[in-house]
Design a protein around this motif. Sequence first.
Motif, PDB file in Angstrom:
ATOM      1  N   ALA A   1      71.537  75.646 -40.040  1.00  0.00           N
ATOM      2  CA  ALA A   1      70.157  76.113 -39.872  1.00  0.00           C
ATOM      3  C   ALA A   1      70.062  77.634 -39.917  1.00  0.00           C
ATOM      4  CB  ALA A   1      69.584  75.586 -38.567  1.00  0.00           C
TER       5      ALA A   1
ATOM      6  N   THR B   1      79.529  67.497 -40.540  1.00  0.00           N
ATOM      7  CA  THR B   1      78.929  66.464 -39.689  1.00  0.00           C
ATOM      8  C   THR B   1      79.971  65.429 -39.288  1.00  0.00           C
ATOM      9  OG1 THR B   1      76.770  66.752 -40.746  1.00  0.00           O
ATOM     10  CG2 THR B   1      77.159  64.659 -39.617  1.00  0.00           C
TER      11      THR B   1
ATOM     12  N   PHE C   1      75.304  68.015 -36.023  1.00  0.00           N
ATOM     13  CA  PHE C   1      74.580  66.958 -36.719  1.00  0.00           C
ATOM     14  C   PHE C   1      75.301  65.612 -36.598  1.00  0.00           C
ATOM     15  CE2 PHE C   1      73.060  70.835 -38.681  1.00  0.00           C
ATOM     16  CZ  PHE C   1      71.696  70.603 -38.817  1.00  0.00           C
TER      17      PHE C   1
ATOM     18  N   ASP D   1      70.578  77.951 -32.721  1.00  0.00           N
ATOM     19  CA  ASP D   1      69.367  77.177 -32.478  1.00  0.00           C
ATOM     20  C   ASP D   1      68.804  76.632 -33.786  1.00  0.00           C
ATOM     21  OD1 ASP D   1      67.412  75.982 -30.996  1.00  0.00           O
ATOM     22  OD2 ASP D   1      66.323  77.819 -30.506  1.00  0.00           O
ATOM     23  N   MET D   2      67.998  75.603 -33.668  1.00  0.00           N
ATOM     24  CA  MET D   2      67.222  75.060 -34.774  1.00  0.00           C
ATOM     25  C   MET D   2      66.113  74.205 -34.172  1.00  0.00           C
ATOM     26  SD  MET D   2      69.771  72.136 -36.279  1.00  0.00           S
ATOM     27  CE  MET D   2      70.781  71.096 -35.191  1.00  0.00           C
ATOM     28  N   PRO D   3      65.016  73.978 -34.897  1.00  0.00           N
ATOM     29  CA  PRO D   3      63.888  73.218 -34.344  1.00  0.00           C
ATOM     30  C   PRO D   3      64.282  71.844 -33.825  1.00  0.00           C
ATOM     31  CG  PRO D   3      63.229  74.318 -36.364  1.00  0.00           C
ATOM     32  CD  PRO D   3      64.706  74.534 -36.237  1.00  0.00           C
ATOM     33  N   TRP D   4      65.227  71.203 -34.502  1.00  0.00           N
ATOM     34  CA  TRP D   4      65.666  69.870 -34.104  1.00  0.00           C
ATOM     35  C   TRP D   4      66.160  69.850 -32.657  1.00  0.00           C
ATOM     36  CZ3 TRP D   4      70.733  67.081 -35.666  1.00  0.00           C
ATOM     37  CH2 TRP D   4      70.595  65.705 -35.517  1.00  0.00           C
ATOM     38  N   LEU D   5      66.863  70.892 -32.223  1.00  0.00           N
ATOM     39  CA  LEU D   5      67.417  70.928 -30.873  1.00  0.00           C
ATOM     40  C   LEU D   5      66.325  71.095 -29.823  1.00  0.00           C
ATOM     41  CD1 LEU D   5      70.605  73.090 -31.500  1.00  0.00           C
ATOM     42  CD2 LEU D   5      70.465  70.622 -31.165  1.00  0.00           C
ATOM     43  N   LYS D   6      65.291  71.825 -30.156  1.00  0.00           N
ATOM     44  CA  LYS D   6      64.171  71.995 -29.221  1.00  0.00           C
ATOM     45  C   LYS D   6      63.376  70.705 -29.085  1.00  0.00           C
ATOM     46  CE  LYS D   6      60.401  75.214 -28.183  1.00  0.00           C
ATOM     47  NZ  LYS D   6      59.662  76.413 -28.659  1.00  0.00           N
ATOM     48  N   MET D   7      63.339  69.895 -30.150  1.00  0.00           N
ATOM     49  CA  MET D   7      62.565  68.656 -30.139  1.00  0.00           C
ATOM     50  C   MET D   7      63.369  67.456 -29.660  1.00  0.00           C
ATOM     51  SD  MET D   7      60.258  69.007 -33.618  1.00  0.00           S
ATOM     52  CE  MET D   7      61.658  69.249 -34.716  1.00  0.00           C
ATOM     53  N   TRP D   8      64.693  67.624 -29.523  1.00  0.00           N
ATOM     54  CA  TRP D   8      65.529  66.522 -29.040  1.00  0.00           C
ATOM     55  C   TRP D   8      65.118  66.155 -27.625  1.00  0.00           C
ATOM     56  CZ3 TRP D   8      68.703  63.847 -32.134  1.00  0.00           C
ATOM     57  CH2 TRP D   8      69.609  62.948 -31.550  1.00  0.00           C
ATOM     58  N   GLN D   9      65.364  64.916 -27.241  1.00  0.00           N
ATOM     59  CA  GLN D   9      65.048  64.494 -25.876  1.00  0.00           C
ATOM     60  C   GLN D   9      66.319  64.198 -25.114  1.00  0.00           C
ATOM     61  OE1 GLN D   9      62.108  64.556 -24.304  1.00  0.00           O
ATOM     62  NE2 GLN D   9      61.334  65.526 -26.199  1.00  0.00           N
TER      63      GLN D   9
END
Length: 341
Positions: free
Chosen positions: A73, A222, A251, A275-283
């Motif tokens: 990312a 990955t 990943f 960082d990347m957006p995916w990590l902020k949106m992970w639950q």
Amino acid sequence: MTVTLIDVAEAAGVSRSTASRALSGSTLISPETRAAVQHAARALGYRPNRAASALRSNRSHLIGLVMNNLINATFHTVAEVVQKRASADGFQVLLCITDADPEKENDVLAMLDEHGVDGTIVIGSGRSADASNALLSAGRAVVNLIRSVRGSEAPTVLADDMDGAKDATEHLLSLGHTRIGYLGGSADATSGRERFDGYRRALSEAGVEFDERLVRQGPFTTEFGAEAVDSLLDDEEPMTALYAANHEAVFGVLPTLSARGVSIPGSLSLVCHEDMPWLKMWQPPVTVVDNGAAQLANVAMDLLFQQIKDSAAPDGRTYRIGARLVERESCQDLRSRRFGE
């Protein structure tokens, strides 16, 4: 009929020389005039003869961007910044992917030299000193980014990976974790070496004995991430936290943790590097070490343009961009909560 520069100048209400400077990205032209000329050029379908322009000015207005992969990312952010900065100054970007293969990387750098690029930013294997120095000898600008290159005469821009890794590990230690797994890149990469050093230094300063059974180091893929976290989870003495310092491996790490039903942070606290957006949106959202990708790219472009526009000699210096820990919800404090709740 062929649209000429004179046609563009007349449509924009400026002189031919002003139109030429505006389209070449000259800083002497105001943003308003540049926008007017660019709008006229698009409306008329004007296409400059770059080959002829290169012969006249000894400039191709081409910039090479050499990258190991398009999974990372940070590399995406770098590509976006480089493209925007280059376009704003009248340059086009040639993107080249090498798969971190030194031979392919050297071939790509030679090809960029043959195409007469004005400058190149290299995120590579760290083994391209001869090829990048050849570009410099030919009067091309070069900047090494994210990976240091031993023997290179070009300036290098790096993230502060050691301190970032130390901060990540200290954060987990401060929450009462002592069995902290480490999943990192190979030692032949700058980030692989420095992040591992930061991890070990944090453990040492906290008086926690280093346990090599908690460490997995390997390629930036990955597949490695999935295999490595599987083996860490299968260890007889489980880790209570994981510092995933190999960004591409993340990943594979997160889907594997999810597939195995590992609760974050209930069963495992997690910190990822880059960082990347995916990590902020992970639950739950994942705590990260932000390596300052946009700042890295902007400093690299500043140094590249200094060589291209100002004819500044490459100084071979290394410039560092500080990292910062971004706390989210993926880490549990073992001192105040019973592990496993």
